[in-house]
Design an enzyme around this catalytic site. Structure first.
Site, PDB file in Angstrom:
ATOM      1  N   ASP A 192       0.831  -1.195   0.000  1.00  0.00           N
ATOM      2  CA  ASP A 192       0.000   0.000   0.000  1.00  0.00           C
ATOM      3  C   ASP A 192       0.874   1.257   0.000  1.00  0.00           C
ATOM      4  O   ASP A 192       1.860   1.335   0.740  1.00  0.00           O
ATOM      5  CB  ASP A 192      -0.898  -0.023   1.241  1.00  0.00           C
ATOM      6  CG  ASP A 192      -1.751   1.214   1.388  1.00  0.00           C
ATOM      7  OD1 ASP A 192      -2.623   1.428   0.535  1.00  0.00           O
ATOM      8  OD2 ASP A 192      -1.530   1.968   2.356  1.00  0.00           O
ATOM      9  N   GLU A 219       1.658  -0.522  -5.013  1.00  0.00           N
ATOM     10  CA  GLU A 219       0.730   0.552  -5.325  1.00  0.00           C
ATOM     11  C   GLU A 219       1.625   1.782  -5.494  1.00  0.00           C
ATOM     12  O   GLU A 219       2.087   2.356  -4.507  1.00  0.00           O
ATOM     13  CB  GLU A 219      -0.282   0.777  -4.204  1.00  0.00           C
ATOM     14  CG  GLU A 219      -1.278   1.865  -4.553  1.00  0.00           C
ATOM     15  CD  GLU A 219      -2.198   2.226  -3.389  1.00  0.00           C
ATOM     16  OE1 GLU A 219      -3.370   2.549  -3.644  1.00  0.00           O
ATOM     17  OE2 GLU A 219      -1.744   2.197  -2.232  1.00  0.00           O
TER      18      GLU A 219
END
Length: 732
Positions: free
Chosen positions: A342, A378
């Site tokens: 993330d 990401e």
């Protein structure tokens, strides 16, 4: 209490069958107490006197698995110097393998006074916070082996442990929403029938439900609020939180592996649940605030590139050690097969700017364990220069946000040159080829947990996030969505038919594209969040997947026809008054099968676009045509309003060899894309095969020909309905 010196490594609580070794890092505290917690609310505290390289440690004979514990750090509370030690706060072990309980929000869990943030709060937090748990590391893995699916054969399915299973009618109620539910035959059957090869789980590291959300009666459903990087979240365990969650998670991984499905974890190593200078003191902040967090020039405050209040200090050797130890633990002890990071750009911020040569990437590259699993970034964060799609090191794959945006724009009719769409369809060579990466560096997706679902993407132009308690200010405003002529749910048959077609268009484009496709859970049968594009706090039926009838839980796990081999086929046509998305599951299955059966859709190298010098008499591996059947010119490529083209994929010109060096050949295909609002006549190009058969037509009910598909020859004119895709196959 009997206490032996013990060892400074491994960090955390290490049970050996006779007792437990405890070790914790802090360079800020003057003294650290180990607190063994008892069920009557009392605790036994003992000072960890041994101190090697800022690691306090001791071995305690007789401490068994299930024992709850925590630490108290005595030392300076001087926020202006970045020090926030407070012995009144029971602290979680940063290396805890399991966590018991949850935070009971109140002033007790804060290290500062509510009325004076510069002053220390001496209220004891023990009764209001979570506790660490000693776990038994032994587990019978039997013959468990990672499927190790190669990227070119990988189909990723992003899912939430609770959201995927909470409403499945074939899963027993007591198991719904848990790790055990992932291993239920109904869920496994659905995933295998769909053709999924990797289950990407949204955060399962122990996380915290924010104070603000609790006050609103909401919860941190998504889980991007980690407090324990080694502990599986206890809220997803069906039978206890004294280490049972570890056994249950391992059992789920074992069952998924037996079904041939890899497990990828969505991990949040960029920040923690302790928030900013006004956040709680739960673990890291109280042990060594300045070593764990990026502090601003005014050391009372935190540098935040994540939008959550803090960012971990990626140039700290202790933070880097913790992250690498965590990654190795989940691979070696929990048997997971990869990670999706993330806000991964934050991991590259050693100082200020994003640096692809940062220490974190160096450590991953040389690590003999972590470098061998799937690593997905990401590739953005909220800091300056944080959008880094295409800029991660060669070992990494990336969520391709540019793919998502381009495909959405094409099908909603946004003016955009076909050249960019062609690049996304063929693996985004403009992003990945220059540094030696290949099409498989691109994880392609149209939807994910963050944003509209597939059904909502074609049903809403505006978000509807009022239930989140932020007056609809949260969530993305520019969704690249189109409601097909009516906002929200509608009974208009023309609008509903167009939405069904648009969903098929998006699924087909995703699975016909080079790269690694990723589906979001429930999109295969058109789940809706009723326009909420930021359901991070909706731990309820808004975000939980509403399953079709699952029957007896065997086979497909979601009703519908069993998948078969060979060409895509059609199930019964959905009726006019069927639930939106009826038939989409079978169409998605068929598209996954088509991709799996034909290597021309999952190439490991970029297209050359022209025949090799040694084979000038052979057609190119790919060719591009206008709907008229003529080769695309520069003017055609850059016409802003152009929305239709034909792509020829040559199955006889695949450049990469098979696993034993053999030549790979396949059928050839024509992909006909008509994203315009009017029907378009397509001429089958000449010189690339005489006989073709239509195997996919998204304008048909269900998207699949029922009679084996119409035949066509070169020069044939095929009329494609507005906003539709057709796939023609020529046998090898």
């Amino acid at each position: 209490m009997l206490l032996w010196p013990g060892q400074s490594y491994p960090l955390g609580a290490a049970y050996d069958g006779a007792g437990t070794n405890f070790a914790v890092f802090t360079g800020a505290a003057d003294r650290v107490d180990l607190c063994l917690l008892h069920d009557d609310g009392s605790e036994t505290a003992v000072e960890l006197r041994e101190n090697d390289a800022f690691v306090r440690h001791a071995y305690v004979p007789g401490v068994m698995p299930g024992q709850r514990y925590g630490f108290r750090a005595h030392g300076p509370y001087a926020p202006e110097r970045g020090a926030r030690c407070n012995s009144a706060k029971l602290l979680l072990d940063p290396y805890a393998r399991a966590v018991s309980g949850s935070v009971r929000w109140g002033e007790e869990v804060y290290g500062h006074r509510a009325d004076a943030p510069e002053r220390r709060n001496d209220l004891d937090s023990a009764a209001h916070t979570m506790s660490s748990v000693v776990v038994n590391p032994y587990f019978d893995w039997g013959d468990d082996r990672s499927p190790r699916t190669e990227y070119h054969r990988t189909v990723i399915y992003e899912a939430h442990v609770k959201g995927l299973t909470m409403r499945h009618p074939a899963v027993p109620e007591e198991l719904r929403g848990t790790y055990a539910a992932l291993a239920h035959p109904a869920v496994l059957g659905h995933l295998t029938d769909l053709g999924v090869t990797a289950l990407e789980l949204m955060p399962v590291h122990q996380f915290v439900h924010d104070h603000r959300l609790a006050d609103l009666g909401l919860r941190n459903y998504w889980g991007y609020n980690t407090i324990g990087f080694f502990a599986p979240h206890n809220g997803y365990a069906s039978w206890g939180d004294r280490g049972q969650q570890v056994l249950e998670f391992k059992s789920a991984v074992k069952a998924l592996h037996a079904a041939g499905i890899e497990v990828i974890l969505d991990v949040v190593y960029n920040h923690t649940a302790e928030g900013n200078h006004l956040g709680p003191t739960l673990s890291f902040k109280g042990l060594d605030n300045a070593s764990y967090y990026r502090l601003a020039d005014d050391r009372r405050y935190y540098t935040d590139t994540t939008g959550t209040g803090n960012s971990l200090l990626m140039r700290s050797p202790h933070v880097l050690q913790m992250i690498m130890d965590s990654l190795r633990y989940w691979v070696t002890e929990m048997h997971v097969d990869g990670f999706r990071f993330d806000l991964a750009a934050t991991l590259a911020r050693q100082f200020h700017e994003v640096d692809r040569l940062s220490a974190f990437f160096d450590l991953v590259q040389q690590d003999p364990v972590v470098s061998r699993v799937k690593l997905i970034a990401e590739p953005w964060d909220l800091g300056e220069g944080g959008y880094q799609v295409g800029n991660f090191p060669p070992l990494w794959t990336e969520w391709n946000g540019k793919y998502r945006d381009t495909v959405r724009d094409l099908w909603r009719g946004e003016p955009r040159t076909l050249a960019e769409f062609a690049s996304r369809l063929t693996g985004s060579s403009d992003l990945y080829q220059g540094d030696g990466r290949r099409p498989l560096a691109s994880v392609n997706f149209v939807t994910c947990h963050d944003g509209f679902t597939l059904r909502d993407l074609v049903s809403y132009h505006h978000k509807r996030n009022g239930a989140n308690g932020e007056d609809d200010r949260d969530g993305e405003d520019h969704n690249r969505s189109w409601n097909c002529g009516a906002e929200g749910e509608t009974d208009d048959p023309a609008v509903r038919e167009l939405r069904e077609r648009q969903m098929r268009n998006l699924v087909a484009t995703l699975l016909l594209s080079q790269g690694v496709p990723m589906l979001a859970h429930g999109d295969e049968f058109a789940r809706t969040q009723h326009g909420n594009n930021n359901a991070y706090c909706q731990d309820n039926e808004t975000a939980w997947v509403a399953w079709p009838d699952a029957g007896d839980g065997e086979g497909s796990g979601a009703g519908g026809a069993e998948p078969g081999g060979g060409e895509p086929g059609a199930d019964a046509e959905p009726s006019a008054d069927a639930e939106p998305g009826a038939g989409l599951l079978e169409f998605t299955r068929a598209m996954v099968r088509l991709r799996a059966d034909h290597p021309v859709f999952r190439r490991r190298r970029f297209f050359r676009g022209r025949p090799p010098r040694t084979a000038r008499d052979r057609p190119s591996d790919i060719a591009w045509f206008t709907p008229r059947g003529t080769e695309m010119t520069r003017r055609d490529w850059h016409a802003a309003r152009a929305a239709a083209l034909t792509v020829f994929l040559n199955g006889d010109a695949i450049s990469e060899p098979g696993p034993r060096g053999e030549r790979v050949t396949d059928d050839s295909f024509l992909l006909l894309f008509n994203a315009s609002p009017k029907p378009v006549d397509f001429v089958v190009p000449t010189g690339h095969g005489r006989h073709w058969r239509v195997v996919v037509d998204t304008a048909l009910p269900g998207g699949l020909p029922r009679d084996g598909g119409a035949e066509a020859t070169e020069g044939t004119v095929l009329r494609l309905a507005d906003r539709s895709v057709a796939v023609l196959r020529r046998p090898v």
